[in-house]
Design a protein around this motif. Structure first.
Motif, short mmCIF file in Angstrom:
data_model
loop_
_atom_site.label_atom_id
_atom_site.label_comp_id
_atom_site.label_asym_id
_atom_site.label_seq_id
_atom_site.Cartn_x
_atom_site.Cartn_y
_atom_site.Cartn_z
N LEU A 155 0.80 -1.16 0.11
CA LEU A 155 -0.13 0.14 0.08
C LEU A 155 0.68 1.40 -0.03
O LEU A 155 0.66 2.11 -0.74
CB LEU A 155 -0.95 0.16 1.22
CG LEU A 155 -1.83 1.22 1.32
CD1 LEU A 155 -2.65 1.21 0.16
CD2 LEU A 155 -2.62 1.24 2.51
N PHE A 156 1.92 1.30 0.86
CA PHE A 156 2.68 2.39 0.96
C PHE A 156 3.34 2.73 -0.57
O PHE A 156 3.46 3.76 -0.99
CB PHE A 156 3.90 1.95 1.93
CG PHE A 156 4.88 3.24 2.01
CD1 PHE A 156 4.64 4.79 2.37
CD2 PHE A 156 6.22 3.23 1.26
CE1 PHE A 156 5.74 5.49 2.54
CE2 PHE A 156 7.25 3.87 1.26
CZ PHE A 156 6.66 5.52 1.77
N LEU A 157 3.88 1.61 -1.24
CA LEU A 157 4.58 1.69 -2.47
C LEU A 157 3.72 2.22 -3.57
O LEU A 157 3.80 3.16 -4.41
CB LEU A 157 5.28 0.46 -2.94
CG LEU A 157 6.69 0.11 -2.07
CD1 LEU A 157 7.06 -1.32 -2.58
CD2 LEU A 157 7.76 1.14 -2.34
N TYR A 158 2.41 1.73 -3.45
CA TYR A 158 1.34 2.04 -4.53
C TYR A 158 0.77 3.42 -4.39
O TYR A 158 0.86 4.15 -5.23
CB TYR A 158 0.12 1.15 -4.39
CG TYR A 158 -0.96 1.34 -5.36
CD1 TYR A 158 -0.73 0.62 -6.58
CD2 TYR A 158 -2.01 1.93 -5.20
CE1 TYR A 158 -1.82 0.96 -7.53
CE2 TYR A 158 -3.02 2.01 -6.12
CZ TYR A 158 -2.99 1.41 -7.18
OH TYR A 158 -3.82 1.68 -8.20
N LEU A 159 0.60 3.88 -3.15
CA LEU A 159 0.30 5.16 -2.96
C LEU A 159 1.49 6.18 -3.16
O LEU A 159 1.17 7.33 -3.74
CB LEU A 159 -0.04 5.47 -1.34
CG LEU A 159 -1.38 4.84 -1.07
CD1 LEU A 159 -2.09 4.97 0.40
CD2 LEU A 159 -2.68 5.35 -2.03
N LEU A 160 2.50 5.64 -2.90
CA LEU A 160 3.71 6.75 -3.15
C LEU A 160 3.72 6.76 -4.80
O LEU A 160 4.18 7.77 -5.37
CB LEU A 160 5.06 5.95 -2.89
CG LEU A 160 6.42 6.73 -3.25
CD1 LEU A 160 6.34 8.27 -2.53
CD2 LEU A 160 7.66 5.97 -2.83
N ILE A 161 3.64 5.69 -5.51
CA ILE A 161 3.58 5.97 -7.06
C ILE A 161 2.52 6.74 -7.52
O ILE A 161 2.63 7.45 -8.43
CB ILE A 161 3.68 4.58 -7.70
CG1 ILE A 161 4.98 3.86 -7.47
CG2 ILE A 161 3.59 4.35 -9.29
CD1 ILE A 161 5.09 2.28 -7.63
N THR A 162 1.15 6.53 -6.85
CA THR A 162 0.00 7.15 -7.39
C THR A 162 0.34 8.74 -7.20
O THR A 162 -0.03 9.62 -7.98
CB THR A 162 -1.13 6.80 -6.42
OG1 THR A 162 -1.31 5.23 -6.75
CG2 THR A 162 -2.48 7.43 -6.72
N TRP A 163 1.09 9.02 -5.86
CA TRP A 163 1.25 10.54 -5.69
C TRP A 163 2.13 11.05 -6.56
O TRP A 163 1.92 12.25 -7.02
CB TRP A 163 1.89 10.52 -4.16
CG TRP A 163 2.01 11.86 -4.05
CD1 TRP A 163 1.37 12.94 -3.35
CD2 TRP A 163 3.47 12.75 -3.65
NE1 TRP A 163 2.11 14.14 -3.14
CE2 TRP A 163 3.46 13.93 -3.29
CE3 TRP A 163 4.72 12.22 -4.15
CZ2 TRP A 163 4.46 14.87 -3.25
CZ3 TRP A 163 5.87 12.90 -4.04
CH2 TRP A 163 5.52 14.28 -3.48
N LEU A 164 3.24 10.18 -6.80
CA LEU A 164 4.09 10.99 -7.98
C LEU A 164 3.61 11.21 -9.48
O LEU A 164 3.84 12.09 -9.83
CB LEU A 164 5.38 10.02 -8.18
CG LEU A 164 6.22 9.87 -6.87
CD1 LEU A 164 7.26 8.83 -7.03
CD2 LEU A 164 7.00 11.31 -6.72
N ILE A 165 2.69 10.05 -9.80
CA ILE A 165 2.13 10.27 -10.89
C ILE A 165 1.18 11.43 -11.10
O ILE A 165 1.09 12.25 -12.08
CB ILE A 165 1.37 8.92 -11.55
CG1 ILE A 165 2.32 7.81 -11.69
CG2 ILE A 165 0.48 9.12 -12.58
CD1 ILE A 165 1.92 6.47 -11.91
#
Length: 148
Positions: free
Chosen positions: A90-100
């Motif tokens: 979840l942390f990695l997915y939300l980090l990628i979502t935030w960057l995109i």
């Protein structure tokens, strides 16, 4: 009389709206934090649903092994591993979502600035044309009053 510069400018604005309209509309309607947090919230729910589906598929696939083991300590270890995997994923997915979505918002904001600059340029053309028309009308009036 048609002004070629204004026609070219209006055509350029219309083409920009057609090509970039959907990409730049989020920057017009929302603040950056609202735009990014909305997509992160959606990402949270979609990741949770996908993780739950994957876990349920894994449980169904390994149900015989899990029922045979039936040791509470091993089941607890499996649950701890699942929670850790969920949190890290979840942390990695939300980090990628935030960057995109931060990048997409910045792109949209730059597009809005370009669009506004083109509109200001068109507005200046209209102001220049209306001022020149007013000046020519005043010159004609002044010439008429000086003749009498």
């Amino acid at each position: 009389m048609l002004n070629e510069d204004k026609i070219k400018l209006m055509t350029g604005i219309a083409m920009f709206e057609k090509k970039e309209g959907r990409k730049i509309s989020p920057a017009n309607h929302r603040f950056r934090g609202d735009y990014i947090s909305g997509h992160m919230l959606l990402g949270f729910f979609s990741y949770t649903v996908c993780f739950a589906l994957c876990v349920s598929a894994w449980i169904l696939y390994n149900s015989e092994t899990l029922l045979n083991v039936a040791d509470l300590e091993e089941i607890g270890d499996i649950l701890k591993m699942g929670v850790v995997l969920y949190a890290v994923g979840l942390f990695l997915y939300l980090l990628i979502t935030w960057l995109i979505y931060r990048k997409r918002y910045e792109y949209a904001r730059r597009g809005v600035n370009v669009y506004l600059a083109k509109l200001k340029r068109l507005e200046k053309r209209y102001e220049y044309q209306s001022r020149s028309k007013e000046l020519t009308k005043e010159d004609i009036r002044n010439d008429d009053t000086s003749r009498t």
